[in-house]
Structure formats: C-alpha cells, structure tokens
Design a protein around this motif. Structure first.
Motif, short mmCIF file in Angstrom:
data_model
loop_
_atom_site.label_atom_id
_atom_site.label_comp_id
_atom_site.label_asym_id
_atom_site.label_seq_id
_atom_site.Cartn_x
_atom_site.Cartn_y
_atom_site.Cartn_z
N GLY A 22 0.81 -1.21 0.00
CA GLY A 22 0.00 0.00 0.00
C GLY A 22 0.84 1.26 0.00
O GLY A 22 0.56 2.21 -0.75
N GLY A 25 3.03 1.35 -3.27
CA GLY A 25 2.17 1.44 -4.45
C GLY A 25 1.73 2.84 -4.79
O GLY A 25 1.62 3.21 -5.97
N VAL A 26 1.47 3.65 -3.77
CA VAL A 26 1.06 5.04 -4.01
C VAL A 26 2.13 5.80 -4.79
O VAL A 26 1.83 6.55 -5.72
CB VAL A 26 0.75 5.75 -2.67
CG1 VAL A 26 0.60 7.26 -2.87
CG2 VAL A 26 -0.52 5.17 -2.05
N THR A 198 0.08 -2.10 -7.45
CA THR A 198 -0.50 -1.06 -8.31
C THR A 198 -2.00 -0.86 -8.10
O THR A 198 -2.47 0.27 -7.95
CB THR A 198 -0.26 -1.37 -9.80
OG1 THR A 198 -0.77 -2.67 -10.10
CG2 THR A 198 1.22 -1.33 -10.14
N ALA A 201 -3.37 1.08 -4.81
CA ALA A 201 -3.02 2.51 -4.89
C ALA A 201 -3.79 3.21 -6.00
O ALA A 201 -4.26 4.34 -5.84
CB ALA A 201 -1.52 2.67 -5.10
N ALA A 204 -7.23 3.78 -4.74
CA ALA A 204 -7.32 4.79 -3.68
C ALA A 204 -7.38 6.21 -4.21
O ALA A 204 -8.05 7.07 -3.64
CB ALA A 204 -6.12 4.63 -2.73
N LYS A 205 -6.71 6.48 -5.33
CA LYS A 205 -6.66 7.85 -5.84
C LYS A 205 -8.02 8.35 -6.33
O LYS A 205 -8.21 9.55 -6.50
CB LYS A 205 -5.61 7.97 -6.95
CG LYS A 205 -5.98 7.31 -8.26
CD LYS A 205 -4.90 7.53 -9.30
CE LYS A 205 -5.29 6.94 -10.65
NZ LYS A 205 -4.24 7.15 -11.67
N MET A 214 -4.34 8.60 0.81
CA MET A 214 -4.21 7.59 -0.25
C MET A 214 -3.44 6.37 0.25
O MET A 214 -3.80 5.23 -0.06
CB MET A 214 -3.50 8.20 -1.47
CG MET A 214 -4.36 9.10 -2.32
SD MET A 214 -3.41 9.88 -3.66
CE MET A 214 -2.89 8.44 -4.58
N ILE A 215 -2.39 6.60 1.00
CA ILE A 215 -1.59 5.49 1.54
C ILE A 215 -2.43 4.63 2.48
O ILE A 215 -2.43 3.40 2.39
CB ILE A 215 -0.34 6.03 2.26
CG1 ILE A 215 0.65 6.60 1.24
CG2 ILE A 215 0.32 4.93 3.09
CD1 ILE A 215 1.85 7.27 1.87
N ALA A 218 -4.96 2.71 0.42
CA ALA A 218 -4.30 1.65 -0.35
C ALA A 218 -3.93 0.47 0.55
O ALA A 218 -4.07 -0.69 0.15
CB ALA A 218 -3.06 2.21 -1.04
N SER A 222 -5.32 -3.32 0.24
CA SER A 222 -4.38 -4.45 0.19
C SER A 222 -4.70 -5.48 1.26
O SER A 222 -4.69 -6.69 1.02
CB SER A 222 -2.94 -3.96 0.36
OG SER A 222 -2.55 -3.12 -0.69
#
Length: 265
Positions: A22, A25-26, A198, A201, A204-205, A214-215, A218, A222
């Motif tokens: 997570g 991935g961001v 991928t 993240a 999440a956006k 976002m983190i 994500a 996950s």
C-alpha cells in the motif's frame, strides 16, 4: 482456521506485505512506474528460479536479482520512446533465464509453481520473521524518506527548484521497490506481483487526493484483498492469488465507477 499454524503464519506475512504494498504502491502510481513493477516481477521469477537451482530460499534469489537490476532497468526505461522495447527485451531475457535455471534444477515442478503464483500457506515461521525484518527495513526507510519522496513524486518541478537530489531519491526508491517486489511475491507470486503494488493505490486515488489518506486507503484495500483471499482460499482450497487478483480487480472497477459517478455529478 487460526488454530492452524500455517494459517497464522500466512495472515502475519500477508499483513506486513499489504502494508508495504500500500505504501510503496502510491508512489509507484504517482511516478508512473507500473511498467517497472511488471519487469521486476519477471526478474524476480528468474531470481527465484536461480535460488531453487542453487539450493537457496527463493526469497534470497529474488532479492539478489531485483536489487541488482532495478536501478539499471529503471534508468534504461526512463525515456518513454524506448520503454516498451526495454520492457520486452528485459522480460524475455529474464523469463528465459528463469526457465533455464528451473530446467537445470533437480527440484520438482512445485517449486516453479510456488515462485510464479506464490505459496503463502506454506511459509514457515523462519520465513515469516525474514519477511517481518525486511518489511520493517522498507517501512523505516520510507518514513525517513517520506517528505522528500512525496515532494519528488507529486511535485517534480517544485522538488527540482528546492534542490532535492532527484537521482538519489530515484535510486533509493527503485531499491525499495525491488525489495518490496521480492517480499510481496511470497503472497501472489512473481507473475501477479503488480496486482498488490498497483491496483490498491490506483483505486485509492479515486476516493481521496491527500497522499497520507491515499496510503491509508491503499493499505486497507491491500489488507482486504489478502485477508479475504486467504479466507476464501482456506474455505475453497482454490489458489489464494486467484482470489486476491479478483478482489483487487473488483475494488479497482468499483473505484472507476465511483470516479465516473463523481465526474458526472
């Protein structure tokens, strides 16, 4: 279910892997490095196959190959005009090497299956501790690098003006990405590693725009994918990686629909 030691090991390992995936991935999505994650998965396969051939734990071979090649491949494929050619060449080379190492190995075909598709339910406690140590290392470096990495990933012009050394940040991040690919491959395997690094993240956006939020989101995506995947894998005896792939893909489709709904509104 948790009375079984291998399931406890699997849940502990998947928790740390989800957290790393997570967070990393961001920045993978922000820096448009999904292509490199895919390439590193093939390199990880070759490394795992080499480890089987050499009689090492698969994780050690993955780390060796991905760490040595991540910076070189990352720098080779910076230019978009040659990115596809680099990906194709490197992927073909390392897939071929992986097949060669497996053919020379005396191990059974199950070793290849574990490298390609993961074998989380077969992780021993020693391997769990190794994953935990590596995960903590990645998290500590990420936290130390967080402000500069965030600046460089989301505001490259501002970072350049502020005098942040982009090359150093890029090299450190590529090494962290390589380490994360090797660690996370224990859950979904080298072929599907880009899923955890991928899709959560990228999903999440669509729901939030703050980097920290976002983190967190994500990581939650996950965790949902890995925990639910383990549960469904236990109940059905189907591959855990299959369920993780389906769950993360479903979350991503839901995020796309949500984003489209918000735009229309």
């Amino acid at each position: 279910m948790l009375t079984l030691s291998f399931m406890r090991h699997a849940f502990i390992a998947s928790t740390f892997i989800a957290i790393i995936s997570g967070m990393i991935g961001v920045f993978v999505v922000a820096r448009n490095l999904s292509f490199l994650t895919h390439t590193l998965s093939e390199i990880g396969f070759a490394g795992g196959a080499f480890a089987v051939f050499a009689g090492w734990p698969a994780l050690n071979g993955m780390i060796l190959f991905t760490m040595l090649s991540s910076v070189i491949v990352g720098q080779m494929s910076i230019k978009e005009s040659r990115r596809e050619a680099v990906i194709s060449a490197v992927s073909a080379l390392f897939i071929g090497m992986g097949i060669l190492f497996l053919s020379l190995s005396s191990q059974s075909a199950s070793s290849a299956t574990s490298i390609l598709f993961g074998s989380v339910v077969g992780i021993s406690m020693n391997e769990v501790w190794q994953l935990i140590y590596l995960s903590i290392l990645v998290l500590v470096i990420l936290l130390l690098l967080y402000r500069r990495l965030k600046f460089d990933s989301f505001d490259t012009i501002g970072a350049r003006v502020s005098g942040i050394n982009e090359t150093v940040i890029s090299v450190i991040f590529l090494l962290l990405l390589a380490l994360s690919v090797s660690v996370a491959a224990q859950i979904v395997g080298s072929l599907l590693i880009f899923i955890l690094l991928t899709l959560p993240a990228a999903s999440a956006k669509y729901f939030t725009h703050g980097v920290a939020r976002m983190i967190i989101l994500a990581i939650l995506f996950s965790l949902l994918g890995t925990w639910l995947g383990l549960l469904l894998g236990y109940l059905t005896d189907w591959p855990v990686s299959f369920f993780i792939a389906v769950i993360e893909a479903a979350i991503y489709v839901s995020a796309l629909l949500y984003g489209r709904f918000m735009e229309a509104d």
